[in-house]
Scaffold this motif. Structure first.
Motif, PDB file in Angstrom:
ATOM      1  N   LEU A  49     -47.383  96.966 -22.451  1.00 21.46           N
ATOM      2  CA  LEU A  49     -47.881  96.404 -23.712  1.00 21.46           C
ATOM      3  C   LEU A  49     -49.401  96.317 -23.713  1.00 21.46           C
ATOM      4  O   LEU A  49     -49.984  95.619 -24.535  1.00 21.46           O
ATOM      5  N   GLY A  50     -50.037  97.011 -22.778  1.00 25.27           N
ATOM      6  CA  GLY A  50     -51.480  97.203 -22.871  1.00 25.27           C
ATOM      7  C   GLY A  50     -52.325  96.345 -21.960  1.00 25.27           C
ATOM      8  O   GLY A  50     -53.552  96.474 -21.972  1.00 25.27           O
ATOM      9  N   ALA A  51     -51.724  95.439 -21.161  1.00 27.51           N
ATOM     10  CA  ALA A  51     -52.536  94.578 -20.304  1.00 27.51           C
ATOM     11  C   ALA A  51     -52.890  95.279 -18.990  1.00 27.51           C
ATOM     12  O   ALA A  51     -52.158  96.162 -18.530  1.00 27.51           O
ATOM     13  N   ARG A  52     -54.024  94.883 -18.422  1.00 27.49           N
ATOM     14  CA  ARG A  52     -54.321  95.259 -17.034  1.00 27.49           C
ATOM     15  C   ARG A  52     -53.573  94.268 -16.167  1.00 27.49           C
ATOM     16  O   ARG A  52     -53.742  93.055 -16.312  1.00 27.49           O
ATOM     17  N   VAL A  53     -52.733  94.767 -15.252  1.00 25.76           N
ATOM     18  CA  VAL A  53     -51.824  93.880 -14.520  1.00 25.76           C
ATOM     19  C   VAL A  53     -51.959  94.065 -13.013  1.00 25.76           C
ATOM     20  O   VAL A  53     -52.072  95.187 -12.521  1.00 25.76           O
ATOM     21  N   ARG A  54     -51.975  92.935 -12.302  1.00 26.16           N
ATOM     22  CA  ARG A  54     -51.889  92.938 -10.846  1.00 26.16           C
ATOM     23  C   ARG A  54     -50.688  92.104 -10.471  1.00 26.16           C
ATOM     24  O   ARG A  54     -50.387  91.104 -11.124  1.00 26.16           O
ATOM     25  N   MET A  55     -49.970  92.531  -9.431  1.00 24.95           N
ATOM     26  CA  MET A  55     -48.823  91.737  -8.995  1.00 24.95           C
ATOM     27  C   MET A  55     -49.014  91.254  -7.572  1.00 24.95           C
ATOM     28  O   MET A  55     -49.512  91.979  -6.704  1.00 24.95           O
ATOM     29  N   ILE A  56     -48.640  89.995  -7.329  1.00 24.31           N
ATOM     30  CA  ILE A  56     -48.567  89.449  -5.974  1.00 24.31           C
ATOM     31  C   ILE A  56     -47.095  89.197  -5.674  1.00 24.31           C
ATOM     32  O   ILE A  56     -46.418  88.489  -6.434  1.00 24.31           O
ATOM     33  N   GLY A  57     -46.587  89.807  -4.592  1.00 24.58           N
ATOM     34  CA  GLY A  57     -45.182  89.623  -4.250  1.00 24.58           C
ATOM     35  C   GLY A  57     -44.913  90.179  -2.859  1.00 24.58           C
ATOM     36  O   GLY A  57     -45.838  90.609  -2.157  1.00 24.58           O
ATOM     37  N   ARG A  58     -43.642  90.166  -2.481  1.00 23.32           N
ATOM     38  CA  ARG A  58     -43.248  90.657  -1.166  1.00 23.32           C
ATOM     39  C   ARG A  58     -41.999  91.514  -1.268  1.00 23.32           C
ATOM     40  O   ARG A  58     -41.058  91.160  -1.985  1.00 23.32           O
ATOM     41  N   VAL A  59     -42.006  92.655  -0.539  1.00 20.49           N
ATOM     42  CA  VAL A  59     -40.817  93.486  -0.406  1.00 20.49           C
ATOM     43  C   VAL A  59     -40.568  93.701   1.081  1.00 20.49           C
ATOM     44  O   VAL A  59     -41.379  93.308   1.921  1.00 20.49           O
ATOM     45  N   ALA A 254     -47.826  87.224 -22.596  1.00 26.55           N
ATOM     46  CA  ALA A 254     -48.937  87.216 -21.644  1.00 26.55           C
ATOM     47  C   ALA A 254     -49.977  88.270 -22.001  1.00 26.55           C
ATOM     48  O   ALA A 254     -51.185  88.009 -21.988  1.00 26.55           O
ATOM     49  N   ALA A 255     -49.513  89.483 -22.349  1.00 28.96           N
ATOM     50  CA  ALA A 255     -50.449  90.565 -22.693  1.00 28.96           C
ATOM     51  C   ALA A 255     -51.264  90.178 -23.920  1.00 28.96           C
ATOM     52  O   ALA A 255     -52.477  90.399 -23.975  1.00 28.96           O
ATOM     53  N   ALA A 256     -50.604  89.591 -24.912  1.00 22.56           N
ATOM     54  CA  ALA A 256     -51.305  89.226 -26.153  1.00 22.56           C
ATOM     55  C   ALA A 256     -52.290  88.081 -25.900  1.00 22.56           C
ATOM     56  O   ALA A 256     -53.412  88.098 -26.413  1.00 22.56           O
ATOM     57  N   LEU A 257     -51.905  87.097 -25.108  1.00 26.58           N
ATOM     58  CA  LEU A 257     -52.833  86.000 -24.791  1.00 26.58           C
ATOM     59  C   LEU A 257     -54.027  86.528 -24.000  1.00 26.58           C
ATOM     60  O   LEU A 257     -55.169  86.128 -24.239  1.00 26.58           O
ATOM     61  N   ALA A 258     -53.764  87.444 -23.058  1.00 29.76           N
ATOM     62  CA  ALA A 258     -54.857  88.008 -22.261  1.00 29.76           C
ATOM     63  C   ALA A 258     -55.807  88.808 -23.142  1.00 29.76           C
ATOM     64  O   ALA A 258     -56.998  88.904 -22.854  1.00 29.76           O
ATOM     65  N   ALA A 259     -55.285  89.379 -24.229  1.00 30.82           N
ATOM     66  CA  ALA A 259     -56.135  90.138 -25.158  1.00 30.82           C
ATOM     67  C   ALA A 259     -56.859  89.219 -26.129  1.00 30.82           C
ATOM     68  O   ALA A 259     -57.567  89.682 -27.028  1.00 30.82           O
ATOM     69  N   GLY A 260     -56.653  87.906 -25.995  1.00 25.73           N
ATOM     70  CA  GLY A 260     -57.391  86.957 -26.814  1.00 25.73           C
ATOM     71  C   GLY A 260     -56.709  86.575 -28.117  1.00 25.73           C
ATOM     72  O   GLY A 260     -57.309  85.923 -28.972  1.00 25.73           O
TER      73      GLY A 260
END
Ligand code: ADP
Length: 298
Positions: A49-59, A254-260
């Motif tokens: 949906l257009g956001a720049r995304v980073r993930m923190i997790g474990r596999v 989240a994407a929309a809020l991050a876009a302001g």
């Protein structure tokens, strides 16, 4: 940008004529494998949906872990903080009955080993919105919320799977997103019987968080906060499989809020994403693009 701290699972799905009783063996159809986990689903939703995304997790350091990380990278998601541990990758064992009813066993594996000290504060400094769920240890979710708040990010918690939450965690949030069942668990109340009761419950929750959103599936959502309260009907679509509609909603919000975007517009954007996810089968494959959401909105 959006920082997602949460789970990655491989969903292993087998169709069965009926579910086995304890001690029984049932022969099912061919195994299918789908990337999942609420954290990863929401990360993929926000990225599409257009956001720049980073993930923190474990596999785990196994084939599923590698496949899940590659899948996120193919969506343009930064995965330097998805570390591989010497335990199995999280899996969900899902048997799907002929009546469409699922029986699910979740083995959290590496997701259960994401600890508060694994979170580097500098990752939070770059984030406009931090997205959390409850498929990793609660103390890690709480630390992530505190780091997000301290960095000035808007912290969004999707309190799923449902459980009561410590006041300290709620106090660090900007937005709480729950469905009716989760709303009842968090508030310690009974499940709302309809949109009016859900709105009353959202107002109760909004005494403890700046914004509370209660999603109601095909009936849309209600929200309450300092800026007011309201109801947003769902977009009318032909739903075939609502798996991941909630994750699409959270990722879109989240994407929309991050876009302001202001709150109500962001809720509409998320709700269009949720509706579109319901029109296609599966979890991650059903998550819509920004283009599809914009065309539903216009
Ligand atoms: P969860 O999967 O977490 O229970 P919901 O089913 O409430 O979440 O879905 C989240 C949002 O997605 C809803 O508020 C709505 O906006 C949208 N949505 C879900 N199901 C449908 C549907 N059948 N038709 C239209 N919109 C839907």
């Amino acid at each position: 940008s959006v920082l997602v701290v949460g789970s990655l699972n491989m969903d292993l799905v087998v169709p069965v004529p009926r579910h086995p009783k304890p001690g029984e063996t049932v022969v099912g159809g061919d195994l299918r494998r789908f990337p999942g986990g609420k954290g990863a689903n929401q990360a993929v939703a926000a990225a599409r949906l257009g956001a720049r995304v980073r993930m923190i997790g474990r596999v785990g350091a196994d084939a599923y872990g590698a496949e899940l990380k590659r899948g996120l990278e193919a969506e343009g998601i930064a995965t330097e903080d998805v570390a591989e541990l010497d335990v199995p990758t999280g899996v969900a064992l899902i048997s799907v009955g002929e009546d469409g009813q699922n029986a699910i066993v979740v083995s959290p594996g590496a997701n259960a080993r994401l600890w508060p000290d694994d979170l580097s504060p500098e990752r939070f400094a770059a984030a406009g919105v931090v997205v959390l769920q409850l498929e990793t240890p609660l103390e890690t979710v709480q630390r992530a919320a505190e780091l997000g708040r301290a960095a000035g990010a808007r912290v969004l918690l999707n309190a799923a799977p449902a459980q009561p939450l410590p006041e300290g965690l709620l106090g660090a949030l900007g937005v709480l997103v729950v469905n009716e069942f989760e709303a009842a668990r968090v508030a310690g109340a009974r499940e709302p019987a309809g949109p009016e009761e859900a709105l009353a419950l959202a107002r109760v929750l909004a005494r403890r968080v700046p914004v509370a959103v209660v999603t109601l599936g095909a009936r849309g959502l209600v929200w309450a906060g300092a800026e007011g309260a309201g109801t947003l009907p769902a977009f009318e679509v032909r739903a075939v499989d609502t798996t991941a509609a909630g994750d699409a909603f959270v990722g879109g919000l989240a994407a929309a809020l991050a876009a302001g975007e202001p709150l109500v517009r962001a809720l509409r954007f998320g709700s269009a994403a949720g509706a579109l996810a319901a029109t296609r089968p599966g979890a991650q494959p059903s998550l819509p693009t920004a283009e599809a959401v914009r065309s539903l909105l216009s």
